[in-house]
Design a protein around this motif. Sequence first.
Motif, PDB file in Angstrom:
ATOM      1  N   LYS A   1       7.478 -74.483  45.630  1.00  0.00           N
ATOM      2  CA  LYS A   1       7.657 -73.350  46.175  1.00  0.00           C
ATOM      3  C   LYS A   1       7.708 -72.289  45.182  1.00  0.00           C
ATOM      4  O   LYS A   1       7.682 -71.118  45.546  1.00  0.00           O
ATOM      5  N   TRP A   2       7.519 -72.583  43.854  1.00  0.00           N
ATOM      6  CA  TRP A   2       7.725 -71.458  43.000  1.00  0.00           C
ATOM      7  C   TRP A   2       6.233 -70.692  42.968  1.00  0.00           C
ATOM      8  O   TRP A   2       5.312 -71.231  42.363  1.00  0.00           O
ATOM      9  N   ASN A   3       6.513 -69.490  43.251  1.00  0.00           N
ATOM     10  CA  ASN A   3       5.356 -68.790  43.135  1.00  0.00           C
ATOM     11  C   ASN A   3       5.386 -67.745  42.060  1.00  0.00           C
ATOM     12  O   ASN A   3       6.405 -66.779  42.318  1.00  0.00           O
ATOM     13  N   ARG A   4       4.865 -67.856  41.169  1.00  0.00           N
ATOM     14  CA  ARG A   4       5.250 -67.028  40.003  1.00  0.00           C
ATOM     15  C   ARG A   4       4.581 -65.563  39.983  1.00  0.00           C
ATOM     16  O   ARG A   4       3.428 -65.538  40.398  1.00  0.00           O
ATOM     17  N   PRO A   5       5.486 -64.807  39.719  1.00  0.00           N
ATOM     18  CA  PRO A   5       4.783 -63.709  39.656  1.00  0.00           C
ATOM     19  C   PRO A   5       3.776 -63.381  38.624  1.00  0.00           C
ATOM     20  O   PRO A   5       3.815 -63.878  37.467  1.00  0.00           O
ATOM     21  N   PRO A   6       2.780 -62.498  38.649  1.00  0.00           N
ATOM     22  CA  PRO A   6       1.825 -62.468  37.662  1.00  0.00           C
ATOM     23  C   PRO A   6       2.188 -61.782  36.378  1.00  0.00           C
ATOM     24  O   PRO A   6       1.443 -62.107  35.339  1.00  0.00           O
TER      25      PRO A   6
END
Lengths: 425, 302
Positions: free
Chosen positions: B220-225
């Motif tokens: 679920k971890w969607n890292r920001p750019p």
Amino acid sequence: MRFLTFLTLTLLAFSAHAVLTVEITKGSSKATPIAIVPFGNTNGLPEDLQDIVSADLERSGLFRTTPKTDMLSFPTTQKEVYYRDWQRLGVSYVVIGGMTLQPDGRYNLRYELYDVLSGRQVFNANTMGALPQLRDIAHAVSDAVYEKITGIRGIFSTKMVYVEDLKVAGPGRFRLVYADIDGARERVLLASKLPVLSPSWSHRGDRIAYVSFETTRPAIYIMDPASGRKQQMTNFQGLNGAPAWSPDDSKLALVLSKDGNPEIYVMEIASKQLQRVTDHFGIDTEPNFSADGRSVVFTSSRGGSPQIYQVGLANGRPERLTFEGEYNARPRVTPDGKSLVMVHRENGIFHIASQDIKTGDMRILTETLLDESPSMAPNGAMLMYATQQQGKGVLGAVSMDAGVKFTMPSRQGDVREPAWSPFLK
Amino acid sequence: MSDSVRKNFLPTLASLALHAGLIGGLYYWENHREPPPKTVEVQIIEAKLVSLKTKVKDAATEDTRKVNKVEVSQAVEKEQDVKAHQEEERKASAEKLQEETEKQAKVTAEKQAKELEKQAQEELSLLRKEQEKVEKKQAEEKAKSEAKAQEEKAKAEEIAKKQEEKRKSDEKEKREKLAERKRQELSQAKVAQERRVKAEQSDEAANSYLAVLKERVERKWNRPPSARNGMSCELRIKLVPTGRIVDVDVVNSSGSDEFDRSAEQAVRAVEKIDELKGMDPDMFERDFREVNILFRPEDLRL
């Protein structure tokens, strides 16, 4: 005694107990689900703001927007936001807002960003503009939302110029086009029956240098895109090409073959004075200033195959920068000045690659069909380049971090040599 | 035996002393009672002698007046005769007196002796009685004391018995306690062992639960750019036994709101981990009520 034992055990157990820690070192770089709710009181406006914002965010490659038709409600105020509804849609963020018409005739959009999972407002703001600036209002919303979520300044309000070849012979076959970064509101800066090449933005974004054959031989021009006024900078025998701005916009680096073979020169714009930087029998081309303005990186064939070199303006001593791959060309110094973006060929396949100037580490960003020039977004998060799609030259973009690729909507003809503007204003 | 000797020593000594005293007394009596009767006897004799002498003197004086010289010789002869006679008489009377006196003395003595004897007898009997009494008393006392001793002994025995019993029971208790403690220790050791085994097992189990948690959050971890390798953010999540994540707190910020939020959103997006439902409640309480999650990307390109 028993109690003591118990106590001891408990204490032991307690002292031995620490909160477990899970370490997360991997993750996805999937698009963040976000819903841009149609803004209140925007019906009947010439632009669909919700649509513009959604498209902006989608194009960044970092967001996946919820179609209007999936939305269970259209809240325009905080009170109307039911996080559960949005959670059910699998949405992480919701953007809502409402438009008000100011007494002076300008439009004021209030907009708010909500973190659905945490159930709180992330921020709220206002942006204003006249009727023709509705798209600017929308892009401003996109920029703000993007920045709040990604931590990176948004580029939706930036511009681009590109060259379009209508492939139809005539006075307006080649065009220099100025447009919003989403391709909208395009404006032809120049139309010519002869080729237009190598548009380049000044760092302030107020001028564009380009090469035009309009006088039947290539010459370098500088144009103010706002007024359309242009100024011819060079008119030398042979090749006049690949202009690039110095960091302070006072100089242009360019390629001239007036002395026999293509060499790198630096011209002071105000005085048009030239300084020759390279002197080699090989081809030296595609100059680009380093971030400090004291050196120029360029492509040279002096090593046998095209490779990238750096030369100090003070000492004129070139130094090779690239060693990986059989072909490295079209270097562009990234906006932060830390790396180079270039066209890189390995095993016959062209890539857009970036290389850390200090360490020399190279990584491949994307695969491309042609050795077309990449242009970096001013936030460094995206790269625009020309590519081929269904036999047509189109603009492609890649998200540097997310690795998301997309192509700009196809235009009439071949689109090439995109140049991404710096942050404007 | 020696006890009884010691116990009867004093009475015996007393009776011996008494007997000795009595015998001594009797002897004393025998020797020292005689003089008083003798004195009386002498007095009586002297009185007789005095009276006799005066008579003799009177007669002699009368003789002398009647006869002179011849008469004197005659008188002397006569006187000699008389004297002898008188001597004889006196002797006889003295003897008789002596005899009588002796007889009387003897009688008296006998009488006295008898009386004494009687007295002594009486005294003796009295003594005896007394002794008997004493002895009886002693016996009684002895009996009493013996009884008492017996009693005491019984008592002592009883006490001893009691003590013994107590000691035994104490010992038993002690033994039981010891056994109990041993059992406890054993059970504790067992518990510890079990706990260790359980801990090992639970470590394994905990690890597998953590792995599930990790996998869910990673997914679920969607890292920001803007995320970069080396950034880190630590969250503390609170779970309930159903596996639902009920609270998320940033305990160590990365310094980037976006990064922190992405981490928090990852956890919130996981929402619930059904696999945790089957967890041992102890383990849940110990390790899963609160879990820290450290977000530290290593797979980013920058």
